[in-house]
Scaffold this active site. Structure first.
Site, PDB file in Angstrom:
ATOM      1  N   TYR A  55     -13.803  -1.140 -13.442  1.00 25.77           N
ATOM      2  CA  TYR A  55     -14.766  -0.946 -12.360  1.00 25.77           C
ATOM      3  C   TYR A  55     -14.578   0.460 -11.792  1.00 25.77           C
ATOM      4  O   TYR A  55     -13.627   1.176 -12.137  1.00 25.77           O
ATOM      5  CB  TYR A  55     -14.570  -1.988 -11.253  1.00 25.77           C
ATOM      6  CG  TYR A  55     -13.223  -1.916 -10.581  1.00 25.77           C
ATOM      7  CD1 TYR A  55     -13.029  -1.155  -9.433  1.00 25.77           C
ATOM      8  CD2 TYR A  55     -12.120  -2.586 -11.111  1.00 25.77           C
ATOM      9  CE1 TYR A  55     -11.788  -1.063  -8.835  1.00 25.77           C
ATOM     10  CE2 TYR A  55     -10.883  -2.497 -10.523  1.00 25.77           C
ATOM     11  CZ  TYR A  55     -10.714  -1.733  -9.377  1.00 25.77           C
ATOM     12  OH  TYR A  55      -9.477  -1.635  -8.799  1.00 25.77           O
ATOM     13  N   THR A 121      -5.798  -0.664  -2.775  1.00 20.95           N
ATOM     14  CA  THR A 121      -4.460  -1.263  -2.755  1.00 20.95           C
ATOM     15  C   THR A 121      -3.355  -0.329  -3.256  1.00 20.95           C
ATOM     16  O   THR A 121      -2.190  -0.530  -2.929  1.00 20.95           O
ATOM     17  CB  THR A 121      -4.437  -2.542  -3.615  1.00 20.95           C
ATOM     18  OG1 THR A 121      -4.778  -2.221  -4.961  1.00 20.95           O
ATOM     19  CG2 THR A 121      -5.384  -3.591  -3.062  1.00 20.95           C
ATOM     20  N   ASP A 122      -3.707   0.680  -4.049  1.00 25.36           N
ATOM     21  CA  ASP A 122      -2.671   1.493  -4.686  1.00 25.36           C
ATOM     22  C   ASP A 122      -1.764   2.197  -3.686  1.00 25.36           C
ATOM     23  O   ASP A 122      -0.545   2.297  -3.907  1.00 25.36           O
ATOM     24  CB  ASP A 122      -3.307   2.531  -5.619  1.00 25.36           C
ATOM     25  CG  ASP A 122      -3.799   1.934  -6.920  1.00 25.36           C
ATOM     26  OD1 ASP A 122      -3.544   0.733  -7.153  1.00 25.36           O
ATOM     27  OD2 ASP A 122      -4.443   2.654  -7.707  1.00 25.36           O
ATOM     28  N   LYS A 194       3.396  -3.333  -2.854  1.00 24.46           N
ATOM     29  CA  LYS A 194       2.609  -3.895  -3.948  1.00 24.46           C
ATOM     30  C   LYS A 194       3.544  -4.250  -5.095  1.00 24.46           C
ATOM     31  O   LYS A 194       4.355  -3.429  -5.530  1.00 24.46           O
ATOM     32  CB  LYS A 194       1.550  -2.895  -4.406  1.00 24.46           C
ATOM     33  CG  LYS A 194       0.535  -3.461  -5.394  1.00 24.46           C
ATOM     34  CD  LYS A 194      -0.583  -2.458  -5.688  1.00 24.46           C
ATOM     35  CE  LYS A 194      -1.630  -3.067  -6.615  1.00 24.46           C
ATOM     36  NZ  LYS A 194      -2.738  -2.121  -6.896  1.00 24.46           N
ATOM     37  N   GLU A 315      28.607   4.256  -1.865  1.00 30.65           N
ATOM     38  CA  GLU A 315      29.159   4.749  -3.126  1.00 30.65           C
ATOM     39  C   GLU A 315      29.156   6.275  -3.201  1.00 30.65           C
ATOM     40  O   GLU A 315      29.812   6.858  -4.058  1.00 30.65           O
ATOM     41  CB  GLU A 315      28.384   4.152  -4.299  1.00 30.65           C
ATOM     42  CG  GLU A 315      28.535   2.634  -4.399  1.00 30.65           C
ATOM     43  CD  GLU A 315      27.832   2.069  -5.623  1.00 30.65           C
ATOM     44  OE1 GLU A 315      28.153   2.505  -6.746  1.00 30.65           O
ATOM     45  OE2 GLU A 315      26.968   1.185  -5.462  1.00 30.65           O
TER      46      GLU A 315
END
Length: 358
Positions: A55, A121-122, A194, A315
């Site tokens: 899309y 959303t990325d 995500k 560490e």
């Protein structure tokens, strides 16, 4: 002999429990005003068919988004503005600064109860966290998105949008910082990430858990956000026209210092290393990172691991090396915080305080 008793109308009505008069119409409670800012993304995407994976993002304008979910008009008076119309993989500083400025203008208006932002959303977790640090209000600012385009057979965008408006209009959302509402879950901006490339249930808050849930507009809040945010934040964009460069570098087996040095040479004022395990990296990479720290490049150790804190002086000797531990922030959010921190200072100890508090 008859006795005529005349009882007053009011007495009769009192005995019958009715007024006999038409009740005055009850005024409907005023619904809040929510401003919708659209930036693009899959929620505004379109495909040639309703069953294909491919899309194009950012094909639907804000007016079409509002018209597509008329049910939300029962929750709030809405008006929309188009900030951008891009896929969030193309999110950039120009849009960020424009968006943040407009959000701050809107939440300062007495008649505006909250803001809803539609986004891809990325990079939604980065935009949400950025706004969480620079928006100066307790009013709800809610981002939402979708994993399927508007033309999909089972598009998730409309209900996500409806729920986002419901949360933004909810008084219980006030003071909880910037929120992300997607797939019935309410996330805090600092906690979500995500986790799947394509699944609808892609967003999780693995370390700190959900702020709440929302089902068909009915929200239930569990807790407030973790860390300082919005109206408590020390960060401001007043007079800011650009953000400092910060690069993220992935740690790996046999890593040398070439990419660290290249980032500094390209003008990075800060470097975030997505380290292995507890923010670790190879000895050559540690040497290169420490050398850049002595030159004034702020170096943050985060982790490429999905969950867990990066502890300070565990560490690696961060005090000796001049490094900053990211604590609970993943690399992409560490970069957001570091960029804003560098507007104020390049002192690693002070920046470490930010990572602890925010």
């Amino acid at each position: 002999k008859r006795t005529l008793v005349v009882v007053g109308l009011a007495s009769c009505l009192a005995m019958t429990g009715t007024s006999g008069l038409a009740a005055a119409p009850q005024a409907k409670p005023a619904i809040p005003t929510i401003v919708v800012l659209a930036t693009g993304g899959t929620i505004a995407g379109a495909a040639a068919t309703d069953t294909q994976a491919g899309y194009t993002s950012g094909q639907v304008g804000v007016d079409q988004l509002l018209a597509a979910v008329p049910q939300a008009k029962k929750l709030a008076n809405m008006r929309g503005e188009q900030i951008s119309n891009i896929g969030s993989q193309d999110m950039n500083d120009e849009v960020w600064l424009k968006l943040a400025k407009r959000v701050n203008e809107l939440v300062a208006m007495p008649d505006v109860a909250g803001v809803v932002i539609t986004h891809g959303t990325d990079t939604i977790e980065e935009t949400a966290y950025f706004l969480n640090l620079v928006v100066k209000s307790k009013k709800p600012v809610v981002l939402t998105a979708s994993m399927r385009p508007s033309t999909a057979l089972s598009a998730d965008g409309p209900l996500n949008f409806f729920n986002a408006v419901a949360v933004a209009a909810n008084q219980d959302a006030v003071g909880r910082g910037v929120l992300v509402v997607i797939n019935d879950w309410i996330h805090g901006a600092s906690s979500l990430t995500k986790t799947s490339t394509t699944a609808v249930q892609t967003f999780m808050s693995p370390l700190r858990g959900l702020i709440g849930t929302v089902a068909y507009g009915v929200a239930e809040f569990y807790r407030g956000p973790v860390g300082k945010h919005t109206f408590e934040s020390e960060f401001s964009l007043d007079g800011v026209t650009s953000l400092p460069r910060v690069d993220i570098i992935m740690a790996h087996e046999n890593m040398d210092g070439a990419l660290i040095d290249a980032a500094a040479a390209a003008g990075a004022r800060g470097v975030v290393v997505a380290g292995v395990g507890n923010g670790n990296l190879t000895a050559p990479a540690v040497k290169a990172l420490a050398a850049q720290a002595t030159k004034g490049v702020v170096c943050v150790r985060s982790t490429r691991v999905a969950t867990g804190l990066v502890g300070r002086n565990v560490e690696l000797d961060d005090d000796k090396l001049g490094f900053v531990a990211s604590m609970g922030l993943n690399p992409q959010k560490s970069r957001v915080l570091l960029r804003l921190a560098l507007l104020k200072t390049k002192d690693a100890k002070e920046i470490q305080r930010y990572f602890i508090q925010y």
